[in-house]
Design an enzyme around this catalytic site. Structure first.
Site, PDB file in Angstrom:
ATOM      1  N   ASP A  50      21.143  32.168 -16.248  1.00  0.00           N
ATOM      2  CA  ASP A  50      21.679  30.899 -15.755  1.00  0.00           C
ATOM      3  C   ASP A  50      21.737  29.938 -16.948  1.00  0.00           C
ATOM      4  O   ASP A  50      22.275  30.282 -17.982  1.00  0.00           O
ATOM      5  CB  ASP A  50      20.784  30.403 -14.614  1.00  0.00           C
ATOM      6  CG  ASP A  50      21.444  29.378 -13.713  1.00  0.00           C
ATOM      7  OD1 ASP A  50      22.251  28.572 -14.203  1.00  0.00           O
ATOM      8  OD2 ASP A  50      21.129  29.351 -12.510  1.00  0.00           O
ATOM      9  N   ASN A  87      28.175  30.645 -17.053  1.00  0.00           N
ATOM     10  CA  ASN A  87      27.140  29.669 -16.740  1.00  0.00           C
ATOM     11  C   ASN A  87      26.720  28.948 -18.018  1.00  0.00           C
ATOM     12  O   ASN A  87      27.558  28.431 -18.740  1.00  0.00           O
ATOM     13  CB  ASN A  87      25.978  30.364 -16.037  1.00  0.00           C
ATOM     14  CG  ASN A  87      25.284  29.478 -15.031  1.00  0.00           C
ATOM     15  OD1 ASN A  87      25.078  28.294 -15.271  1.00  0.00           O
ATOM     16  ND2 ASN A  87      24.904  30.041 -13.902  1.00  0.00           N
ATOM     17  N   ASN A 127      30.788  24.338 -13.299  1.00  0.00           N
ATOM     18  CA  ASN A 127      29.413  24.747 -13.523  1.00  0.00           C
ATOM     19  C   ASN A 127      28.894  24.113 -14.813  1.00  0.00           C
ATOM     20  O   ASN A 127      29.038  22.921 -15.032  1.00  0.00           O
ATOM     21  CB  ASN A 127      29.361  26.282 -13.555  1.00  0.00           C
ATOM     22  CG  ASN A 127      27.991  26.847 -13.328  1.00  0.00           C
ATOM     23  OD1 ASN A 127      27.059  26.130 -12.989  1.00  0.00           O
ATOM     24  ND2 ASN A 127      27.848  28.141 -13.520  1.00  0.00           N
TER      25      ASN A 127
END
Length: 299
Positions: free
Chosen positions: A211, A149, A99
């Site tokens: 995020d 994230n 990620n």
């Protein structure tokens, strides 16, 4: 005060991992499988392909660019000569796609992963955070994270803060001299997460889903709320200091402070984050917004 959103670029598929570097923006596009640069005037230029899907990126002290290759769980390195090569294999320590990531001032890369197969419908599982040293050595430095994230490092280089998308908050670590992470603590909680392994149930609880994110000079974090269709500025502890909704029909999935004075927030926006919807649609956009407090720290 009301913030004005300006469209910088249209026609992407799913932008992520935005960075400001050497006077221009750098972004990944998941489903065009490539990294792009974008000038402050909105001119987009293809830089190189990442066939297994790019995400977070950052620069090593020698000027090399490191970028996540999500699906094969590798890191790639693009040297100053433009040659792209393998840098590290994290497949043994990642429970899902790689990620976002951040690079510290010593060239150590801290990178997270999903922890489970998000697009395949698996039940949620926690994930690890890995450190990749300049010699390519991979070490797990934290475990039990809820979808780690976007990540930031404070200007003094001593604190790493990681967004937990399914954890409705941020966790902080002290970076020890050897690169290990100690003194794990809650940096900011924005709600109590329900006990469930169903990702849509967790995300549907109405809590923020941080995020991609970016740190400012007052120690606040701007984050893209992957469920709330907004960007928000959160203070240490978890209080939302400001919230800016996206235009109708768009969600926000990453953001980064940059520009010549560090006061431009670049936002990666798209109608949703589902691969089957985004893989061929050219509906993603890059938006910009002026803010009051400039960028600080890394990335």
């Amino acid at each position: 005060m009301a913030r004005e959103l300006t469209t910088l670029v249209t026609g992407g598929r799913f932008y992520e991992g935005p960075r400001w570097h050497d006077g221009q923006w750098w972004v990944s596009d998941f489903y065009r499988r490539a990294v792009y640069t974008v000038t402050p005037e909105g001119v987009e230029t293809h830089q190189f392909d990442v066939e297994e899907q790019p995400s977070g990126m950052g620069w090593l002290p020698d000027g090399s660019l490191v970028v996540v290759s999500m699906k094969d769980r590798h890191l790639l390195r693009r040297g100053p000569d433009g040659v792209v090569e393998h840098y590290a294999d994290l497949s043994a320590v990642a429970g899902g796609h790689l990620n976002d990531m951040v690079v510290d001032d010593r060239g150590r890369v801290y990178v997270g992963n999903f922890g489970f197969d998000l697009m395949g419908g698996d039940g949620m599982a926690t994930a690890s955070l890995a450190r990749v040293d300049p010699d390519g050595t991979v070490t797990v430095v934290a475990e039990g994270l809820n979808f780690p994230n976007g990540s930031v490092i404070t200007p003094d280089g001593t604190t790493l803060v990681v967004a937990e998308t399914t954890g409705a908050g941020f966790v902080a670590f002290t970076i020890a001299d050897d690169g290990s992470l100690v003194d794990r603590r809650v940096w900011g909680s924005m709600g109590e997460v329900p006990e469930t392994t169903d990702v849509m149930e967790a995300l549907g609880a109405g809590l923020p889903a941080p995020d991609g994110c970016t740190l400012d000079a007052e120690g606040h974090i701007w984050f893209a709320d992957a469920i709330g269709a907004r960007v928000a500025r959160v203070a240490p502890g978890g209080e939302i200091a400001e919230s800016v909704p996206m235009p109708e029909g768009l969600g926000a999935f990453a953001c980064q402070l940059g520009g010549s004075d560090g006061r431009t927030l670049l936002i990666c926006a798209a109608p949703d984050f589902f691969e089957h919807n985004r893989a061929n649609a050219e509906e993603a956009v890059l938006l910009t917004m002026r803010v009051d407090v400039p960028h600080a720290g890394r990335p």
